[in-house]
Design an enzyme around this catalytic site. Sequence first.
Site, PDB file in Angstrom:
ATOM      1  N   HIS A 204       0.799  -1.224   0.000  1.00  0.00           N
ATOM      2  CA  HIS A 204       0.000   0.000   0.000  1.00  0.00           C
ATOM      3  C   HIS A 204       0.832   1.275   0.000  1.00  0.00           C
ATOM      4  O   HIS A 204       0.279   2.361  -0.144  1.00  0.00           O
ATOM      5  CB  HIS A 204      -0.932   0.025   1.218  1.00  0.00           C
TER       6      HIS A 204
HETATM    7  C1  UD1 Z   1      -1.901   5.449   6.129  1.00  0.00           C
HETATM    8  C2  UD1 Z   1      -0.588   5.857   6.783  1.00  0.00           C
HETATM    9  C3  UD1 Z   1       0.415   4.724   6.647  1.00  0.00           C
HETATM   10  C4  UD1 Z   1      -0.144   3.422   7.164  1.00  0.00           C
HETATM   11  C5  UD1 Z   1      -1.454   3.134   6.441  1.00  0.00           C
HETATM   12  C6  UD1 Z   1      -2.078   1.850   6.926  1.00  0.00           C
HETATM   13  C7  UD1 Z   1      -0.082   8.260   6.673  1.00  0.00           C
HETATM   14  C8  UD1 Z   1       0.795   9.264   6.059  1.00  0.00           C
HETATM   15  N1  UD1 Z   1      -0.016   7.030   6.148  1.00  0.00           N
HETATM   16  O1  UD1 Z   1      -1.641   5.317   4.737  1.00  0.00           O
HETATM   17  O2  UD1 Z   1       1.561   5.043   7.415  1.00  0.00           O
HETATM   18  O3  UD1 Z   1       0.772   2.373   6.925  1.00  0.00           O
HETATM   19  O4  UD1 Z   1      -2.347   4.224   6.686  1.00  0.00           O
HETATM   20  O5  UD1 Z   1      -3.259   1.597   6.276  1.00  0.00           O
HETATM   21  O6  UD1 Z   1      -0.793   8.566   7.599  1.00  0.00           O
HETATM   22  N2  UD1 Z   1      -9.049   5.032   1.897  1.00  0.00           N
HETATM   23  C9  UD1 Z   1     -10.284   4.450   1.821  1.00  0.00           C
HETATM   24  N3  UD1 Z   1     -10.873   4.074   3.010  1.00  0.00           N
HETATM   25  C10 UD1 Z   1     -10.272   4.231   4.213  1.00  0.00           C
HETATM   26  C11 UD1 Z   1      -9.000   4.830   4.251  1.00  0.00           C
HETATM   27  C12 UD1 Z   1      -8.397   5.226   3.101  1.00  0.00           C
HETATM   28  O7  UD1 Z   1     -10.855   4.269   0.777  1.00  0.00           O
HETATM   29  O8  UD1 Z   1     -10.866   3.844   5.228  1.00  0.00           O
HETATM   30  C13 UD1 Z   1      -8.371   5.415   0.626  1.00  0.00           C
HETATM   31  C14 UD1 Z   1      -8.618   6.831   0.205  1.00  0.00           C
HETATM   32  O9  UD1 Z   1      -8.748   6.855  -1.175  1.00  0.00           O
HETATM   33  C15 UD1 Z   1      -7.317   7.524   0.596  1.00  0.00           C
HETATM   34  C16 UD1 Z   1      -6.282   6.425   0.448  1.00  0.00           C
HETATM   35  O10 UD1 Z   1      -6.984   5.231   0.780  1.00  0.00           O
HETATM   36  O11 UD1 Z   1      -7.058   8.622  -0.210  1.00  0.00           O
HETATM   37  C17 UD1 Z   1      -5.118   6.581   1.361  1.00  0.00           C
HETATM   38  O12 UD1 Z   1      -5.499   6.751   2.728  1.00  0.00           O
HETATM   39  P1  UD1 Z   1      -4.586   7.599   3.748  1.00  0.00           P
HETATM   40  O13 UD1 Z   1      -5.081   7.495   5.106  1.00  0.00           O
HETATM   41  O14 UD1 Z   1      -4.348   8.940   3.197  1.00  0.00           O
HETATM   42  O15 UD1 Z   1      -3.185   6.854   3.671  1.00  0.00           O
HETATM   43  P2  UD1 Z   1      -2.827   5.320   3.667  1.00  0.00           P
HETATM   44  O16 UD1 Z   1      -2.237   5.001   2.348  1.00  0.00           O
HETATM   45  O17 UD1 Z   1      -3.942   4.459   4.167  1.00  0.00           O
END
Ligand code: UD1
Length: 366
Positions: A204
Amino acid sequence: MAILHVVGARPNFMKAAPVYRALAKVGFEQVLVHTGQHYDVQMSDVFFETLEIPEPDESLNVGSGAHAQQTAAIMSKFEPVVQARKPEIVLVYGDVNSTVAAALVCAKLGIPVAHVEAGLRSFDRTMPEEINRLVTDQLSDLLFTPSPDGDENLKREGISPEKVFLVGNVMIDTLVQFLPKAEALFPALRERLSLDRFGLVTLHRPSNVDDEAIFLPMLRTLGELSHDLPLVFPVHPRTRTRWLEELRNCSPNLHVIEPLGYLEFLALQKHATVVITDSGGIQEETSYLGTPCLTLRENTERPITITAGSNVLIGRDWERLRREWDKALRQTRNTQAPIPLWDGKASERIAEVLAKKISTAESGRL
Ligand code: UD1
């Protein structure tokens, strides 16, 4: 006067759960704030349920967004909560955007911050998590480290050793507590997947999944490896959004599934022949479980999983991945001594430190 915990993203939940429980035993009043950085049922709610974390007292519902947007949204919604709740101390976990946002708010309001999982460094500032770790540690009043490398990093960055406590790994507390439950549901899970021997994959990190020149060759290699051993790939939303079609069409032996709950995923980690990942927490959990772990990153902020665990850094060298994969398939499981203080009692050690600090604190300052 209470202890306030801030959680936001999936890897925070298994870290906060045992600390919350240990502090409840000591009799602290506690407040739980969920920023809503992760909001899907499978990324958030199922973890609260399984890990028996109480409903959040405050939900900020910030959702997804660019880094500045998400961090700013957490800060502006968290500030009034801290002002209203007036906690004695705020506990933040790990290295996600919710961690650094909450630490910044508290530092400016003069509220003490304790960082659980402090001191880890990948020395790679292109990782958003590295920036979050550096800033959070600079702002924290108490720093709880999982391994001695954390203490050394903090010392080098000029943080007073008096603020630093080597307590061990709280994620392993949760693992130790829930492993029996995970084992109990493994037979049904194996039947559902119709797989006897399998490898487990998670990817991821933006550095792996945001660029097709990197992700597509990686996926092609995984497709090839899956002919030796079927691979189960629970897909993170970030990866799913971008690559669902490619993942589905990669290989009939690559089983692309929804993100799993904590217990199911733990059971698969325990019984996988090999794990391929870019996650930080999974490098730690596989080290404890003795499952060979091949990490698709150039560096790790958890070097102890390499020196004392079962982790190998692969970077983007697909030939090396094949070689280490072949080795892992032949290998008997790692049975070396557990990493010191990764013993299921890290949260109790945190509770002890906090009980002492808070009872001796003068005028609310630690
Ligand atoms: C975040 C953390 C990362 C951790 C990861 C675990 C930061 C900078 N990164 O990354 O360190 O390893 O979580 O999962 O904080 N999304 C959904 N549903 C959700 C959450 C996210 O659809 O419940 C999608 C959205 O499109 C979003 C993307 O995932 O834009 C990324 O989510 P985000 O929380 O920004 O970062 P992660 O890649 O999950």
